[in-house]
Design a protein around this motif. Structure first.
Motif, mmCIF file in Angstrom:
data_model
loop_
_atom_site.group_PDB
_atom_site.id
_atom_site.type_symbol
_atom_site.label_atom_id
_atom_site.label_comp_id
_atom_site.label_asym_id
_atom_site.label_seq_id
_atom_site.Cartn_x
_atom_site.Cartn_y
_atom_site.Cartn_z
ATOM 1 N N LEU A 140 0.834 -1.201 0.000
ATOM 2 C CA LEU A 140 0.000 0.000 0.000
ATOM 3 C C LEU A 140 0.873 1.257 0.000
ATOM 4 C CD1 LEU A 140 -2.950 0.938 0.090
ATOM 5 C CD2 LEU A 140 -2.805 0.904 2.595
ATOM 6 N N ILE A 141 1.931 1.240 0.773
ATOM 7 C CA ILE A 141 2.859 2.375 0.815
ATOM 8 C C ILE A 141 3.516 2.571 -0.549
ATOM 9 C CG2 ILE A 141 5.068 3.146 1.786
ATOM 10 C CD1 ILE A 141 4.110 1.810 4.426
ATOM 11 N N LYS A 142 3.878 1.471 -1.186
ATOM 12 C CA LYS A 142 4.458 1.554 -2.526
ATOM 13 C C LYS A 142 3.461 2.175 -3.500
ATOM 14 C CE LYS A 142 6.990 0.750 -6.171
ATOM 15 N NZ LYS A 142 8.137 1.634 -6.513
ATOM 16 N N GLU A 143 2.214 1.748 -3.392
ATOM 17 C CA GLU A 143 1.169 2.235 -4.292
ATOM 18 C C GLU A 143 0.844 3.707 -4.053
ATOM 19 O OE1 GLU A 143 -3.657 1.754 -4.594
ATOM 20 O OE2 GLU A 143 -2.475 -0.028 -4.091
ATOM 21 N N ARG A 144 0.711 4.107 -2.789
ATOM 22 C CA ARG A 144 0.256 5.454 -2.477
ATOM 23 C C ARG A 144 1.386 6.489 -2.373
ATOM 24 N NH1 ARG A 144 -4.890 5.796 -0.811
ATOM 25 N NH2 ARG A 144 -4.575 7.927 -1.587
#
Length: 281
Positions: A140-144
């Motif tokens: 999620l951190i990678k995505e956001r």
């Protein structure tokens, strides 16, 4: 219909409903043209965090005043995933602790400050479901945020998830721990020539680190490593923080006749630097 108690910015509000429960709402433009006391309509696409733990209210609001609200949104998604995946409810305190941790992790990553997780294998092995939540958090951190955090951070997230599922257990003498923390804080205050704001989140997170340190110290579970990479890195980048941490080490050896490792000193220096650079008055 809830009414506004505090406007953090045009997209982040603290509101209270008729049951006197406090919520934080993230919704683009929701605060535009509004003032404290106004009623607000919560749309289905709003990202609502309920409830705000009373004990965490001021610190969570302070944190949101310092970091992008996106970190709280990411935490909400992680918590929602964890509660569904683990079929449990998490303590609301995690909204403060995990949001703060994620922002600090991203900050450390950007500054290339690497902190080894000494219990990575244990967390991954003994808490496999929570570790999967941690892997979800990394994706999620990678995505956001477009940040690729090391896999060890999945174990750090798992640690927060584990703690949020159970009541804290008293594993050491709280009186002895309090005395140790007080001595360390006095030393840090004197060496850094400044006074902390005891109501701030920066002070709170430093005390939290010292609580874990005291638990390890009095239960003989101190971190030990022959690798001085973090210590050398901190000594090169933040010599004043290391010098302060070394004075704490001298104090502990004198007061308790017990040595602490370079690794523990390095971790302490990280938190001294973080506290000193943000909140000393």
């Amino acid at each position: 219909m809830p009414y506004i108690k505090k406007i953090l910015n045009y997209s982040v509000l603290l509101v209270e409903d008729e049951s006197e429960e406090e919520f934080i709402i993230l919704q683009k433009g929701i605060g535009f043209g509004k003032k404290v006391g106004d009623e607000v309509e919560i749309r289905t696409e709003s990202r609502v965090f309920v409830p705000v733990a009373k004990a965490d209210r001021s610190q969570l609001l302070e944190l949101l005043g310092e970091i992008p609200p996106l970190y709280l949104e990411i935490t909400q998604k992680i918590v929602a995933f964890a509660e569904a995946y683990l079929s449990t409810s998490l303590n609301e305190h995690i909204y403060l602790t995990l949001t703060d941790h994620l922002h600090f992790a991203a900050e450390r990553f950007e500054k290339n400050i690497l902190i080894e997780n000494r219990v990575f294998w244990e967390l991954k092995t003994f808490y496999p479901k929570e570790y999967q939540v941690g892997l979800y958090a990394l994706s999620l951190i990678k995505e956001r945020l477009d940040i690729t955090l090391p896999e060890e951070e999945a174990a750090n997230v798992a640690f927060h998830i584990v703690n949020a599922q159970k009541e804290a257990e008293v594993q050491y003498d709280a009186m002895r721990a309090s005395k140790l923390i007080s001595k360390v804080m006095t030393t840090v205050t004197y060496v850094m020539n400044c006074q902390p704001d005891k109501e701030s989140i920066h002070y709170s997170r430093f005390v939290s680190h010292m609580q874990y340190f005291a638990e390890r110290f009095f239960t003989d579970k101190m971190l030990e490593s022959e690798d001085d990479f973090l210590y050398n890195q901190m000594e090169s980048s933040y010599p004043k923080a290391i010098s302060c941490a070394e004075k704490v080490r001298t104090l502990i050896v004198k007061e308790y006749d017990k040595a602490i490792s370079n690794e523990e000193v390095a971790y302490l220096a990280v938190h001294i630097q973080r506290l000193a650079s943000r909140q000393w008055k």
